[in-house]
Design an enzyme around this catalytic site. Structure first.
Site, mmCIF file in Angstrom:
data_model
loop_
_atom_site.group_PDB
_atom_site.id
_atom_site.type_symbol
_atom_site.label_atom_id
_atom_site.label_comp_id
_atom_site.label_asym_id
_atom_site.label_seq_id
_atom_site.Cartn_x
_atom_site.Cartn_y
_atom_site.Cartn_z
ATOM 1 N N ASP A 3 11.316 -10.920 -4.078
ATOM 2 C CA ASP A 3 10.653 -9.703 -4.574
ATOM 3 C C ASP A 3 11.558 -8.488 -4.346
ATOM 4 O O ASP A 3 11.676 -7.612 -5.194
ATOM 5 C CB ASP A 3 9.318 -9.496 -3.848
ATOM 6 C CG ASP A 3 8.461 -10.747 -3.894
ATOM 7 O OD1 ASP A 3 7.788 -10.974 -4.892
ATOM 8 O OD2 ASP A 3 8.495 -11.526 -2.915
ATOM 9 N N HIS A 57 3.798 -12.325 -0.843
ATOM 10 C CA HIS A 57 4.602 -12.772 -1.994
ATOM 11 C C HIS A 57 3.625 -13.211 -3.080
ATOM 12 O O HIS A 57 3.330 -14.387 -3.255
ATOM 13 C CB HIS A 57 5.533 -13.918 -1.580
ATOM 14 C CG HIS A 57 6.264 -14.524 -2.748
ATOM 15 N ND1 HIS A 57 7.128 -13.807 -3.538
ATOM 16 C CD2 HIS A 57 6.245 -15.770 -3.276
ATOM 17 C CE1 HIS A 57 7.607 -14.583 -4.492
ATOM 18 N NE2 HIS A 57 7.081 -15.779 -4.358
HETATM 19 N N1 LIG Z 1 8.793 -17.789 -1.831
HETATM 20 C C1 LIG Z 1 9.373 -17.672 -3.010
HETATM 21 O O1 LIG Z 1 9.892 -16.590 -3.361
HETATM 22 C C2 LIG Z 1 9.440 -18.833 -3.949
HETATM 23 C C3 LIG Z 1 8.803 -20.003 -3.649
HETATM 24 N N2 LIG Z 1 8.846 -21.072 -4.501
HETATM 25 C C4 LIG Z 1 8.133 -22.271 -4.092
HETATM 26 O O2 LIG Z 1 9.051 -23.233 -3.538
HETATM 27 C C5 LIG Z 1 8.455 -24.533 -3.607
HETATM 28 C C6 LIG Z 1 9.466 -25.551 -4.133
HETATM 29 O O3 LIG Z 1 9.815 -25.242 -5.454
HETATM 30 P P1 LIG Z 1 10.770 -26.199 -6.310
HETATM 31 O O4 LIG Z 1 11.963 -26.613 -5.537
HETATM 32 O O5 LIG Z 1 10.949 -25.527 -7.608
HETATM 33 O O6 LIG Z 1 9.809 -27.458 -6.513
HETATM 34 P P2 LIG Z 1 10.196 -28.982 -6.879
HETATM 35 O O7 LIG Z 1 8.936 -29.652 -7.269
HETATM 36 O O8 LIG Z 1 11.361 -29.002 -7.806
HETATM 37 O O9 LIG Z 1 10.702 -29.541 -5.494
HETATM 38 C C7 LIG Z 1 9.877 -29.658 -4.388
HETATM 39 C C8 LIG Z 1 10.364 -30.842 -3.600
HETATM 40 O O10 LIG Z 1 9.641 -30.858 -2.387
HETATM 41 C C9 LIG Z 1 9.360 -32.207 -2.070
HETATM 42 N N3 LIG Z 1 8.224 -32.240 -1.148
HETATM 43 C C10 LIG Z 1 6.906 -32.142 -1.419
HETATM 44 N N4 LIG Z 1 6.191 -32.247 -0.288
HETATM 45 C C11 LIG Z 1 7.070 -32.392 0.721
HETATM 46 C C12 LIG Z 1 6.934 -32.544 2.120
HETATM 47 N N5 LIG Z 1 5.737 -32.613 2.704
HETATM 48 N N6 LIG Z 1 8.064 -32.688 2.847
HETATM 49 C C13 LIG Z 1 9.276 -32.652 2.270
HETATM 50 N N7 LIG Z 1 9.466 -32.512 0.951
HETATM 51 C C14 LIG Z 1 8.374 -32.368 0.190
HETATM 52 C C15 LIG Z 1 9.079 -32.866 -3.427
HETATM 53 O O11 LIG Z 1 9.257 -34.270 -3.351
HETATM 54 C C16 LIG Z 1 10.125 -32.182 -4.297
HETATM 55 O O12 LIG Z 1 11.338 -32.899 -4.346
HETATM 56 C C17 LIG Z 1 7.207 -24.370 -4.479
HETATM 57 O O13 LIG Z 1 6.072 -24.270 -3.642
HETATM 58 C C18 LIG Z 1 7.453 -23.057 -5.190
HETATM 59 O O14 LIG Z 1 6.260 -22.453 -5.615
HETATM 60 C C19 LIG Z 1 9.547 -21.011 -5.654
HETATM 61 C C20 LIG Z 1 10.213 -19.875 -6.012
HETATM 62 C C21 LIG Z 1 10.192 -18.696 -5.195
HETATM 63 O O1 LIG Z 2 6.140 -17.697 -9.192
HETATM 64 C C1 LIG Z 2 6.235 -18.816 -8.659
HETATM 65 O O2 LIG Z 2 5.349 -19.658 -8.613
HETATM 66 C C2 LIG Z 2 7.535 -19.091 -7.982
HETATM 67 C C3 LIG Z 2 7.792 -17.922 -7.138
HETATM 68 O O3 LIG Z 2 7.232 -17.774 -6.080
HETATM 69 C C4 LIG Z 2 8.541 -16.815 -7.731
HETATM 70 O O4 LIG Z 2 9.298 -17.000 -8.696
HETATM 71 O O5 LIG Z 2 8.377 -15.711 -7.229
#
Ligand SMILES: NC(=O)C1=CN([C@@H]2O[C@H](COP(=O)(O)OP(=O)(O)OC[C@H]3O[C@@H](n4cnc5c(N)ncnc54)[C@H](O)[C@@H]3O)[C@@H](O)[C@H]2O)C=CC1
Ligand SMILES: O=C([O-])CC(=O)C(=O)O
Length: 328
Positions: free
Chosen positions: A162, A190
């Site tokens: 952000d 967030h």
């Molecule tokens: N805080 C922020 O600014 C942001 C947060 N996110 C969040 O990050 C998270 C991951 O996003 P992506 O990598 O795009 O998702 P993705 O689905 O591509 O990858 C997530 C991975 O986590 C694994 N996983 C699920 N549960 C698990 C556990 N208990 N232990 C270990 N691994 C586990 C899955 O098998 C998968 O490989 C989502 O919750 C997303 O919303 C995404 C973008 C920004």
């Molecule tokens: O929007 C979502 O779900 C992923 C995220 O947290 C971001 O891009 O800020």
């Protein structure tokens, strides 16, 4: 003499963010070009996920990174977090189109109880934890509460995406370089309620607020653009942000570990009562970092509009906290 390797645990290591993150950690972008790292990678105990993780590790190997002193694949947080100095908790379900991040709480919340407990049991006593998985603030709160033997202040949530988004919007609006923007703050959750606050921001010493001088733009364009950027990316890409999220995670950990030279950044941290935010609420605050510690920028004036925004994001976080009582 070369430094002793540090242990970096990353969960969700075979996911989208993991793929954009691991290579940069291994190349030294997070902890410095002189800091060897051992990667402790966690994925779910599922054949497909573990196989994908092996593939990522093969690629890491093929990069021949001089700083990559070791790497391990795990399917259990109790082994993945053993002695870890840094933990990036990414693994969890991302949202799809039309969802709010808070809707992920029922799916993802329990992951962070188990992982908080595992960190409590086996991680370094000084482990620095960054929660990326959404809803990041409340997941970080859950993990912190599940780890009573670790320092609560070492559990943090990612607000840096952000912060970076806000900086880029301000650069575009003012026509100035993004690197010239200082003293930006993002308060709260967030989520779309976060309050990106440029009242104190400067460019080459001049006030950004005076330069823009347009409260309607602030309220009707800037805040919604930054607040809903994640949804806009999901809409455009069909998948949630990954490279920019990984980049923000690198920025967050690098600044925490190596310092910000007095510059403000935003971190989601458990409140100690700063700015009237109740203790332990995992809230975005402006901080500076030095010697591996963050310090909240205190004493900023909160005007009526800002207070209203802060109250709104706080109320949302308290609602999320109430909703996870059964997990604590
Ligand atoms: N805080 C922020 O600014 C942001 C947060 N996110 C969040 O990050 C998270 C991951 O996003 P992506 O990598 O795009 O998702 P993705 O689905 O591509 O990858 C997530 C991975 O986590 C694994 N996983 C699920 N549960 C698990 C556990 N208990 N232990 C270990 N691994 C586990 C899955 O098998 C998968 O490989 C989502 O919750 C997303 O919303 C995404 C973008 C920004
Ligand atoms: O929007 C979502 O779900 C992923 C995220 O947290 C971001 O891009 O800020």
């Amino acid at each position: 003499m070369s430094k002793k390797p540090v242990r970096v645990a990353v969960t969700g290591a075979a996911g989208q963010i993991g793929y954009a993150l691991l290579f940069r950690i291994a190349s030294g972008e997070m902890l410095g070009k002189d800091q060897p790292v051992i990667l402790q990678l966690l994925e779910i105990p599922d054949e497909k996920a573990q196989k994908a993780l092996k593939g990522v590790m093969m690629e890491l190997e093929d990069c021949a990174f001089p700083l990559l002193a070791g790497m391990e694949a795990h399917s259990d947080p109790m082994t993945a977090f053993k002695d870890t100095d840094y933990a990036l908790l990414v693994g969890s379900r991302p949202r799809g189109p039309g969802m709010e991040r808070a809707e992920l709480l029922s799916i993802n919340g329990a992951i962070f109880t188990a992982q908080g407990k595992a960190l409590n049991a086996v991680a370094s006593r000084n482990v620095k934890v960054l929660v990326v998985g959404n809803p990041a603030n409340t997941n970080a709160y859950i993990a912190m509460k599940a780890a009573p033997d670790l320092k609560p202040g070492n559990f943090t949530a990612m607000l840096r995406l952000d912060h970076n988004r806000a900086a880029s919007q301000l650069a575009a609006k003012t026509g100035k370089a993004v690197s010239s923007i200082k003293k930006l703050a993002v308060w709260g959750n967030h989520s779309p309620t976060m309050y990106a606050d440029y009242r104190f921001a400067t460019i080459d010493g001049a006030s950004v607020k005076d330069m823009i001088n347009d409260q309607a733009w602030n309220k009707d364009v800037f805040l919604p653009t930054v607040g809903k950027r994640g949804a806009a990316i999901i809409e455009a890409r069909g998948l949630s942000s990954a490279a920019s999220a990984a980049n923000a995670a690198i920025d967050h950990m690098r600044d925490w570990a190596l310092g910000t030279n007095g510059e403000w950044v935003t971190m989601g941290i458990p409140s100690q009562g700063w700015y009237g935010i109740p203790k332990d609420v995992m809230f975005g605050f402006p901080v500076t970092c030095a010697n591996g510690e963050y310090t909240v920028v205190e004493g900023l004036e909160i005007d009526a509009f800002s207070q209203e925004c802060i109250n709104k994001t706080l109320a949302e976080l308290q609602g999320e906290q109430d909703g996870v009582k059964h997990l604590l």
